[in-house]
Every structure is written in structure tokens, then in C-alpha cells.
Design a protein around this motif. Structure first.
Motif, PDB file in Angstrom:
ATOM      1  N   GLN A  85       0.822  -1.209   0.000  1.00 27.01           N
ATOM      2  CA  GLN A  85       0.000   0.000   0.000  1.00 27.01           C
ATOM      3  C   GLN A  85       0.860   1.265   0.000  1.00 27.01           C
ATOM      4  N   GLN A  86       1.929   1.254   0.785  1.00 25.16           N
ATOM      5  CA  GLN A  86       2.821   2.417   0.826  1.00 25.16           C
ATOM      6  C   GLN A  86       3.408   2.690  -0.560  1.00 25.16           C
ATOM      7  N   LEU A  87       3.876   1.636  -1.220  1.00 32.45           N
ATOM      8  CA  LEU A  87       4.481   1.802  -2.536  1.00 32.45           C
ATOM      9  C   LEU A  87       3.447   2.208  -3.581  1.00 32.45           C
ATOM     10  N   ARG A  88       2.212   1.727  -3.460  1.00 33.57           N
ATOM     11  CA  ARG A  88       1.166   2.146  -4.395  1.00 33.57           C
ATOM     12  C   ARG A  88       0.917   3.639  -4.287  1.00 33.57           C
ATOM     13  N   GLY A  89       0.851   4.144  -3.068  1.00 38.78           N
ATOM     14  CA  GLY A  89       0.645   5.578  -2.890  1.00 38.78           C
ATOM     15  C   GLY A  89       1.784   6.398  -3.453  1.00 38.78           C
ATOM     16  N   ILE A  90       3.008   5.943  -3.216  1.00 43.08           N
ATOM     17  CA  ILE A  90       4.183   6.638  -3.752  1.00 43.08           C
ATOM     18  C   ILE A  90       4.176   6.600  -5.278  1.00 43.08           C
ATOM     19  N   SER A  91       3.958   5.418  -5.835  1.00 43.72           N
ATOM     20  CA  SER A  91       4.010   5.246  -7.281  1.00 43.72           C
ATOM     21  C   SER A  91       2.980   6.118  -7.987  1.00 43.72           C
ATOM     22  N   ARG A  92       1.790   6.200  -7.432  1.00 50.38           N
ATOM     23  CA  ARG A  92       0.740   6.997  -8.068  1.00 50.38           C
ATOM     24  C   ARG A  92       1.136   8.462  -8.171  1.00 50.38           C
ATOM     25  N   GLU A  93       1.663   9.023  -7.084  1.00 48.49           N
ATOM     26  CA  GLU A  93       2.033  10.441  -7.111  1.00 48.49           C
ATOM     27  C   GLU A  93       3.233  10.694  -8.015  1.00 48.49           C
ATOM     28  N   LEU A  94       4.213   9.809  -7.986  1.00 53.61           N
ATOM     29  CA  LEU A  94       5.373  10.004  -8.856  1.00 53.61           C
ATOM     30  C   LEU A  94       4.979   9.876 -10.326  1.00 53.61           C
ATOM     31  N   SER A  95       4.073   8.953 -10.637  1.00 58.62           N
ATOM     32  CA  SER A  95       3.630   8.788 -12.021  1.00 58.62           C
ATOM     33  C   SER A  95       2.944  10.044 -12.527  1.00 58.62           C
ATOM     34  N   ARG A  96       2.143  10.650 -11.679  1.00 53.90           N
ATOM     35  CA  ARG A  96       1.465  11.892 -12.076  1.00 53.90           C
ATOM     36  C   ARG A  96       2.460  12.992 -12.412  1.00 53.90           C
ATOM     37  N   ALA A  97       3.620  12.927 -11.771  1.00 49.74           N
ATOM     38  CA  ALA A  97       4.655  13.930 -12.017  1.00 49.74           C
ATOM     39  C   ALA A  97       5.675  13.465 -13.050  1.00 49.74           C
ATOM     40  N   ASP A  98       5.367  12.370 -13.771  1.00 52.88           N
ATOM     41  CA  ASP A  98       6.262  11.838 -14.792  1.00 52.88           C
ATOM     42  C   ASP A  98       7.646  11.553 -14.211  1.00 52.88           C
ATOM     43  N   THR A  99       7.659  10.952 -13.033  1.00 51.25           N
ATOM     44  CA  THR A  99       8.899  10.650 -12.322  1.00 51.25           C
ATOM     45  C   THR A  99       8.994   9.156 -12.065  1.00 51.25           C
ATOM     46  N   GLN A 100      10.168   8.596 -12.286  1.00 51.63           N
ATOM     47  CA  GLN A 100      10.376   7.158 -12.159  1.00 51.63           C
ATOM     48  C   GLN A 100      10.684   6.764 -10.719  1.00 51.63           C
ATOM     49  N   LEU A 101      10.092   5.671 -10.253  1.00 53.05           N
ATOM     50  CA  LEU A 101      10.373   5.111  -8.934  1.00 53.05           C
ATOM     51  C   LEU A 101      11.436   4.026  -9.068  1.00 53.05           C
ATOM     52  N   LEU A 102      12.502   4.135  -8.269  1.00 51.77           N
ATOM     53  CA  LEU A 102      13.547   3.118  -8.231  1.00 51.77           C
ATOM     54  C   LEU A 102      13.580   2.528  -6.824  1.00 51.77           C
ATOM     55  N   LEU A 103      13.234   1.254  -6.696  1.00 46.25           N
ATOM     56  CA  LEU A 103      13.131   0.607  -5.386  1.00 46.25           C
ATOM     57  C   LEU A 103      14.479   0.004  -5.002  1.00 46.25           C
ATOM     58  N   LEU A 104      14.973   0.404  -3.818  1.00 48.33           N
ATOM     59  CA  LEU A 104      16.228  -0.113  -3.281  1.00 48.33           C
ATOM     60  C   LEU A 104      15.946  -0.722  -1.916  1.00 48.33           C
ATOM     61  N   MET A 105      16.372  -1.964  -1.693  1.00 47.67           N
ATOM     62  CA  MET A 105      16.100  -2.659  -0.439  1.00 47.67           C
ATOM     63  C   MET A 105      17.398  -2.919   0.304  1.00 47.67           C
ATOM     64  N   SER A 106      17.338  -2.759   1.620  1.00 37.31           N
ATOM     65  CA  SER A 106      18.551  -2.900   2.423  1.00 37.31           C
ATOM     66  C   SER A 106      18.313  -3.849   3.584  1.00 37.31           C
ATOM     67  N   GLU A 107      19.113  -4.923   3.658  1.00 37.75           N
ATOM     68  CA  GLU A 107      19.029  -5.822   4.811  1.00 37.75           C
ATOM     69  C   GLU A 107      20.406  -6.226   5.330  1.00 37.75           C
TER      70      GLU A 107
END
Length: 366
Positions: A85-107
Motif C-alpha cells: 500500500q505504501q508503494l502504491r501511494g508513492i508510485s501513483r504520485e510520482l507517475s502523475r509527475a512523470d517521475t520514475q520510482l527506483l526501489l532499493l532494499m537494504s538488509e
């Protein structure tokens, strides 16, 4: 021109304007009359013009990409509905701004070093970072990168007086937990246990504090034996619930710090022959899909996770716009200027942190 890629000059000739005007429209630069802007946009659409991303980045000083850094293993990110859900909210707003989401995971430390190299390599314009733990090096890495950053969750670190505070989005975790326990008290429950999340995260600490607040306000002394530590997973909730039942078999209610932990608690209670809510009432936190699917359906505290992700993206986009404006400064990180624009070469002012409300959703588990 059939078969060739339309050029900026071709768009200018088609629209009857100068090449510089087309460049300003394509790159979102202010100072072009609305009627001229519409004419250029029509020509862009009719010709199928695609801006050259390398040239555009030289003009705008923007890559058109944002790093979303999550301090959790990929198995957790792809199975926990909170992150979806968090990523869906982020992705929607970035898409509206024509901005690419790059997911980086750290463990691991190696992941942190890799992420640090990537963030300082000029690949992204800003950072969205969440699910941080108190020993995590990622906030310092974000600061060292010099990029504008928005955090998901209340930061645990302090910033020297006079320095801009971290920009973050969070839910009212403490108030929401208080609502949950007040509801159990109103139902006549007095031996109320709590399953906490990892106590190196501020959300878990705040929910534990809210639990204690509600008990003290009702003149019920918080019993340390009624506190069991989980990890925001169903398996962790099941283990913590079994631990509580072994230690305090007379408990009559439990507040779980997440819906996943609450579903694990339901499994443990069922395995011990305890009826919910007759013997033990259960309240969760999140109000994501597992809450409604649970048996019985779960009373829980609702936080709008998708909207919180969208707000994180919105705040970062505002910061990026401010840094791209005349007088703006691309440097960011924890102590960077952010948000409301600048005059005379001053840093943009940082936006205020956003804390969203939490509400109680009553279902059959209480």
C-alpha cells in the motif's frame, strides 16, 4: 520526416514559434503564455515528439527518478500488505509527475554501502526512505548524498538547534494505540496484553506508549508481564501471543501492534482453545486486507497507508521543485532546505512533518 524522430526544430516550425520557446515548454520552464504553451503542446502531440532525456536533464538539473529505500528484506517487502500500500501511494504520485520510482532494499551492511554509492552517483533527484531501525546507517547515507529526503515514520535522531528538522510523514501511532486500549477497557477488559513491534522502530515504541497511556488514565497499572515483543509479522505475533498465554493465562484482551501480528495471535488463541472475543478480545493496527479477512473479522486501528505514501512523494516533489527554482539549492539530505521556495538565494524552507490521524474500526474480534 516519415521514419525519422521529430526534432525540437520541427516542433518549433510546426507551432510557429522559436526553438527556445519549445525548449521552455518541454522542460516546464515558466514564462510562456498559456496560449503559446497549448500550441506547442499540440504540436508535440501531433508530431509524436519525445524529449531527449540527457539534454533535458542538463536544462532542468533533474534525472526524473526518485529512489525509494526500504530498510527491510525483500521477502518482507513483497509479502507484507503494508509495504504494498505504501508503494502504491508513492508510485501513483510520482507517475502523475512523470517521475520514475527506483526501489532499493537494504538488509545488510553491504546493501547499505551499495545504496550509498548509487545515491551519490547522480542517478536520482531525491530519496524516500522508510521502515528504518535505530541502528540503521541509511539516514546518514541520505545526508551524505546531499539529496532532498523524506522519511516514512518519525525519526529517532535529534538535529542540532537551528538546523532544519527532518521531513517525514507518520500516523498518530500513540493516539491510535490509546484508542485501541480505551476500547478494550470500555468492553470491561482489565488484563490487557500487548504485542509490540520491533522496539528499535519509533512506530512500535509509540504504540507501546499509547497502550500504557490508556491503562494509566484508567488507573490500571501496566504490568510488564503483559508485554511481549513481536516483529510486525504473523509468525512473530503467533510466537508472542503463545508467550503471553504461558506467562499470563488469565489475560482477557490483547492489543497487537499490527494486523499481521493480530492474525498470528488469533491462530495462537485458537490453538489454545481460547474463544475470540468471548475469552480474549483482540485489536490490531493498520486496517489492511488481513483485518477484514481474519476469523473473526478484526477490530483494528486504521491508518491510511496509501495516502501516507502519496504524501511522502508529494512533499519530495515540492522540495525538488523548490531546488530547481532560481535561487534553489540541490543539496538536501536531513538538514537541507526544503519546500516553500526561496528568495535572494536563500535556502527553501523545510515543510512541516505530516502526522495523519488514526481511527478505530470496530469488528467482531472485540
Amino acid at each position: 520526416m516519415r521514419g525519422s524522430r521529430p526534432t525540437l526544430e520541427a516542433v518549433a516550425a510546426h507551432a510557429g514559434v522559436s526553438r527556445a520557446t519549445v525548449s521552455r515548454v518541454v522542460n516546464g520552464v515558466a514564462g510562456v503564455r498559456a496560449s503559446v504553451r497549448e500550441k506547442v503542446q499540440r504540436s508535440v502531440a501531433e508530431l509524436g515528439y519525445v524529449p531527449n532525456s540527457a539534454a533535458r536533464s542538463l536544462v532542468t538539473r533533474r534525472t526524473g527518478a526518485v529512489a525509494v529505500v526500504v530498510a527491510e528484506p525483500e521477502t518482507r517487502i513483497f509479502t507484507d500488505p503494508f509495504f504494498a500500500q505504501q508503494l502504491r501511494g508513492i508510485s501513483r504520485e510520482l507517475s502523475r509527475a512523470d517521475t520514475q520510482l527506483l526501489l532499493l532494499m537494504s538488509e545488510s551492511p553491504a546493501d547499505s554501502r551499495r545504496i550509498g554509492r548509487y545515491l551519490t552517483g547522480g542517478h536520482v533527484d531525491g530519496i524516500l526512505m522508510f521502515s528504518l531501525h535505530s541502528d540503521d546507517p541509511l539516514p546518514a547515507i541520505a545526508a551524505d548524498s546531499g539529496l532532498p529526503t523524506v522519511f516514512g515514520g518519525r525519526p529517532w535522531w535529534t538535529v542540532p538547534e537551528g538546523e532544519p528538522q527532518p521531513c517525514y510523514v507518520d500516523a498518530d501511532n500513540r493516539g491510535g494505540a490509546r484508542l485501541a486500549v480505551e476500547h478494550l477497557l470500555e468492553r470491561g477488559r482489565r488484563r490487557i496484553g500487548v504485542l509490540t513491534g520491533p522496539l528499535d522502530q519509533t512506530s512500535a515504541l509509540d504504540r507501546l506508549d499509547g497502550y500504557r497511556d490508556a491503562l494509566r488514565a484508567a488507573d490500571v497499572h501496566p504490568d510488564p508481564a503483559l508485554v511481549a515483543r513481536g516483529d510486525f509479522t504473523a509468525e512473530g505475533g503467533e510466537r508472542a501471543m503463545a508467550e503471553l498465554l504461558d506467562r499470563c493465562p488469565d489475560l482477557d484482551a490483547v492489543f497487537a501492534g499490527s494486523d499481521l501480528m493480530a492474525t498470528g495471535a488469533l491462530r495462537a488463541l485458537r490453538a489454545r482453545g481460547r474463544r475470540v472475543p468471548d475469552d480474549v478480545a483482540v485489536v490490531g493496527f493498520d486496517d489492511l486486507e488481513p483485518a477484514a479477512w481474519a476469523d473473526p473479522p478484526l477490530t483494528t486501528v486504521r491508518q491510511d497507508v496509501r495516502a501516507m505514501g502519496g504524501m511522502m512523494a508529494t512533499l519530495l516533489l515540492r522540495m525538488l521543485d523548490a531546488h530547481s527554482a532560481p535561487g534553489g539549492n540541490r543539496a538536501g539530505g536531513r538538514a537541507a532546505g526544503r519546500g516553500n521556495g526561496a528568495q535572494g538565494g536563500e535556502r527553501p524552507r523545510p515543510p512541516e512533518p505530516v502526522v495523519t490521524p488514526a481511527t478505530l474500526v470496530v469488528r467482531e474480534s472485540t
